[in-house]
Motif scaffolding. Structure first.
Motif, PDB file in Angstrom:
ATOM      1  N   ASP A 438      30.592  14.608  11.258  1.00 49.53           N
ATOM      2  CA  ASP A 438      30.013  15.891  10.875  1.00 49.53           C
ATOM      3  C   ASP A 438      29.180  15.721   9.605  1.00 49.53           C
ATOM      4  O   ASP A 438      29.720  15.574   8.514  1.00 49.53           O
ATOM      5  CB  ASP A 438      31.152  16.899  10.661  1.00 49.53           C
ATOM      6  CG  ASP A 438      30.640  18.265  10.212  1.00 49.53           C
ATOM      7  OD1 ASP A 438      29.417  18.403   9.993  1.00 49.53           O
ATOM      8  OD2 ASP A 438      31.460  19.182  10.083  1.00 49.53           O
ATOM      9  N   ASP A 440      26.457  17.925   9.188  1.00 51.57           N
ATOM     10  CA  ASP A 440      25.606  19.102   9.251  1.00 51.57           C
ATOM     11  C   ASP A 440      25.736  19.952   7.988  1.00 51.57           C
ATOM     12  O   ASP A 440      26.474  19.607   7.064  1.00 51.57           O
ATOM     13  CB  ASP A 440      25.922  19.920  10.508  1.00 51.57           C
ATOM     14  CG  ASP A 440      27.376  20.384  10.536  1.00 51.57           C
ATOM     15  OD1 ASP A 440      27.889  20.814   9.482  1.00 51.57           O
ATOM     16  OD2 ASP A 440      28.002  20.312  11.622  1.00 51.57           O
ATOM     17  N   TYR A 442      26.875  23.078   7.860  1.00 51.70           N
ATOM     18  CA  TYR A 442      27.762  24.191   8.171  1.00 51.70           C
ATOM     19  C   TYR A 442      29.195  23.818   7.796  1.00 51.70           C
ATOM     20  O   TYR A 442      29.569  22.645   7.860  1.00 51.70           O
ATOM     21  CB  TYR A 442      27.649  24.494   9.671  1.00 51.70           C
ATOM     22  CG  TYR A 442      28.495  25.633  10.165  1.00 51.70           C
ATOM     23  CD1 TYR A 442      28.334  26.925   9.653  1.00 51.70           C
ATOM     24  CD2 TYR A 442      29.432  25.435  11.179  1.00 51.70           C
ATOM     25  CE1 TYR A 442      29.099  27.978  10.126  1.00 51.70           C
ATOM     26  CE2 TYR A 442      30.195  26.486  11.661  1.00 51.70           C
ATOM     27  CZ  TYR A 442      30.036  27.754  11.126  1.00 51.70           C
ATOM     28  OH  TYR A 442      30.786  28.783  11.599  1.00 51.70           O
ATOM     29  N   SER A 443      29.993  24.824   7.427  1.00 48.67           N
ATOM     30  CA  SER A 443      31.382  24.547   7.049  1.00 48.67           C
ATOM     31  C   SER A 443      32.191  24.039   8.246  1.00 48.67           C
ATOM     32  O   SER A 443      33.100  23.232   8.092  1.00 48.67           O
ATOM     33  CB  SER A 443      32.026  25.805   6.477  1.00 48.67           C
ATOM     34  OG  SER A 443      31.928  26.849   7.431  1.00 48.67           O
ATOM     35  N   GLY A 444      31.844  24.523   9.436  1.00 44.41           N
ATOM     36  CA  GLY A 444      32.509  24.025  10.648  1.00 44.41           C
ATOM     37  C   GLY A 444      31.812  22.782  11.175  1.00 44.41           C
ATOM     38  O   GLY A 444      30.972  22.194  10.503  1.00 44.41           O
ATOM     39  N   ASN A 445      32.169  22.411  12.408  1.00 43.03           N
ATOM     40  CA  ASN A 445      31.598  21.223  13.030  1.00 43.03           C
ATOM     41  C   ASN A 445      30.634  21.672  14.140  1.00 43.03           C
ATOM     42  O   ASN A 445      31.049  22.101  15.210  1.00 43.03           O
ATOM     43  CB  ASN A 445      32.746  20.380  13.608  1.00 43.03           C
ATOM     44  CG  ASN A 445      32.291  19.098  14.258  1.00 43.03           C
ATOM     45  OD1 ASN A 445      31.322  19.078  15.012  1.00 43.03           O
ATOM     46  ND2 ASN A 445      33.003  18.013  13.979  1.00 43.03           N
TER      47      ASN A 445
HETATM   48 CA   LIG Z   1      30.089  20.764   9.052  1.00 42.77          CA
END
Ligand SMILES: [Ca+2]
Length: 504
Positions: A438, A440, A442-445
């Motif tokens: 990861d 990216d 963004y906090s998520g994946n």
């Molecule tokens: Ca992320």
């Protein structure tokens, strides 16, 4: 077994079957119906997780109805091999694909919701044709290759195979013989393909085709050879070998028994090489083109198609599709979707090295791509088509990526609209992300969330490596092969190809 094949497919694919018997495949509902038509069959489901644990489930009775009855499943007589009972829940259900909803849920299309195809109830205790998610993942609920009673809703198995055999003893032995013939052929194909891969030059499809051709070529002569040898030995009865493997074993034994003769294995290799010579010769080139533009500049009459290029020097031969037509030609395609045959949900090392077949769907590989864009001015073209035959493109006058140490960071600018709109500039400056890496913004994946791999931002305006969803579908948000500025987040394109060439 390896996540190479895409299983999210329409009804006619599940009816006829798809994939390759040496790898991942679905036999086909029509064949399955005919197999189970006249005899009583048992079914065994074998599975393995990513820690090497193996279990199975067995059912003493298995059959399916004809297509006119939706290939309805009849399964009973469960025996637990550690997996628990995943199938009884599906007993009495018709088969469902995303384009033929015959499940028992009045609320949802189970195939679309769980990205598979199965005898869905409302919806499933097993989703063997779901997304190959490489282990535990609960980002999107229950879309993996799941067997609920063993690993729960959000664990995607490493391997699963469903196999049937007749209960009746006589029929069983006939079936076993037939099965061993298939296994023999499959292992020969694997062996030859491995050999060919070590020789370099050919892509996966060509390896398989060549292996199949070799099998056809070698089968008769070897049977003949072994028979002759037997006949010459008076003290032995002249029994003809019954199978290809028997003939091969006999032949290799003869070689071993004669002193001064080369070892059987090297002999087999030399036989294969001899037969391969024409194939290899035609692939060898005097020049080593760096990209499709080199090939195009050398001979402007060469048509679009599969060519070998050498992006990282003489030992880096890789096959690509060259677009010799669009806007003057000479384009090296590094990403292509066109028929939903290849699974693109893959880990970092696959995206680094590349995968798929240049004649069909493939990803060239980030390392090759990095070298192709290194210290030259490169432009990017993205061609796409929807399921109504409309075509559009987006063009960028500058494209490059950084080395792996910088996360293969994307640099793209200079948009020209070919009707598709600009969905790439949003990704400028982003590193490449896969579900297992990861990088990216963004906090998520993003890769897990959108079931793809890309230079995700937070997360995407385009998802060219997402799930091939065969058109419009808003069941799960933005997981398809999307290009936001043309068709929105919930339309999965029919074709998309990303191609580069040096600025002219
Ligand atoms: Ca992320």
């Amino acid at each position: 077994m390896d996540g190479l094949l895409n299983f999210y497919r329409p009804w006619d694919h599940y009816k006829k079957g798809f994939g390759s018997a040496a790898g991942e495949y679905w036999l086909g509902l029509e064949s399955l119906f005919h197999l189970t038509l006249r005899k009583r069959f048992e079914i065994r489901v074998d599975m393995e997780d990513f820690s090497g644990n193996k279990v199975f489930a067995r059912y003493s009775s298995f059959s399916i109805d004809p297509e006119s009855h939706g290939y309805k499943l009849h399964v009973s007589g469960f025996t637990n091999g550690g997996a628990g009972d995943g199938l009884t829940f599906h007993n009495g259900q018709k088969f469902s694909t995303f384009d033929k909803d015959q499940d028992s849920s009045s609320r949802v299309n189970c195939a679309r919701k769980y990205l598979g195809a199965f005898w869905y109830n409302s919806c499933d205790n097993a989703n063997p044709n779901g997304v190959y998610r490489w282990g535990a993942d609960d980002t999107i609920n229950r879309v993996g290759v799941e067997w609920y009673n063993w690993k729960g809703r959000n664990y995607s198995l490493k391997t699963i195979s469903m196999k049937i055999r007749p209960l009746d003893k006589l029929a069983q032995s006939v079936e076993q013989q037939r099965g061993s013939g298939l296994r023999e052929r499959a292992s020969f194909l694997v062996l030859t393909r491995t050999l060919l891969l070590s020789l370099g030059e050919l892509n996966e499809t060509q390896h398989l085709l060549t292996a199949q051709r070799l099998y056809t070529l070698l089968e008769a002569p070897l049977l003949e050879l072994a028979k002759d040898d037997d006949a010459q030995e008076a003290e032995r009865p002249a029994a003809a070998p019954a199978s290809f493997s028997e003939a091969l074993t006999l032949y290799l034994n003869r070689c071993e028994q004669q002193p001064g003769v080369t070892t059987p294995r090297s002999k087999l290799v030399s036989v294969l090489l001899l037969l391969l010579a024409p194939v290899l010769t035609c692939c060898l080139r005097l020049v080593l083109p760096l990209d499709c533009n080199d090939i195009h500049n050398h001979d402007k009459s060469r048509p679009s198609g599969v060519y070998t290029i050498y992006p990282i020097g003489a030992t880096s031969a890789v096959q690509v599709y060259c677009d010799m037509n669009s806007a003057g030609g000479g384009w090296t395609v590094f990403q292509r979707r066109m028929d939903g045959s290849v699974n693109f949900y893959r880990p970092w090392d696959h995206y680094k090295k590349g995968f798929g077949s240049a004649a069909g769907e493939y990803w060239l590989g980030l390392e090759s791509l990095y070298h192709l864009t290194l210290s030259r001015n490169i432009e990017l073209m993205v061609d796409m088509e929807d399921f109504s035959g409309n075509k559009a493109f987006a063009r960028y006058s500058s494209f490059s990526i950084d080395p792996e140490s910088q996360g293969y960071k994307l640099h793209v600018s200079g948009f020209t609209d070919g009707g598709a709109g600009d969905s790439m500039s949003h990704h400028n400056g982003q590193k490449f992300s896969t579900f297992d890496k990861d990088q990216d913004s963004y906090s998520g994946n993003c890769a897990r969330l959108h079931l793809g791999a890309f230079w995700y931002n937070a997360c995407h305006y385009t998802n060219p490596n997402g799930v091939y969803r065969w058109g419009a579908d808003n069941t799960i948000f933005a997981v398809g092969v999307d290009w936001l500025r043309w068709k929105g987040w919930n339309y999965s394109l029919k074709t998309i190809s990303m191609k580069i060439r040096p600025v002219q």
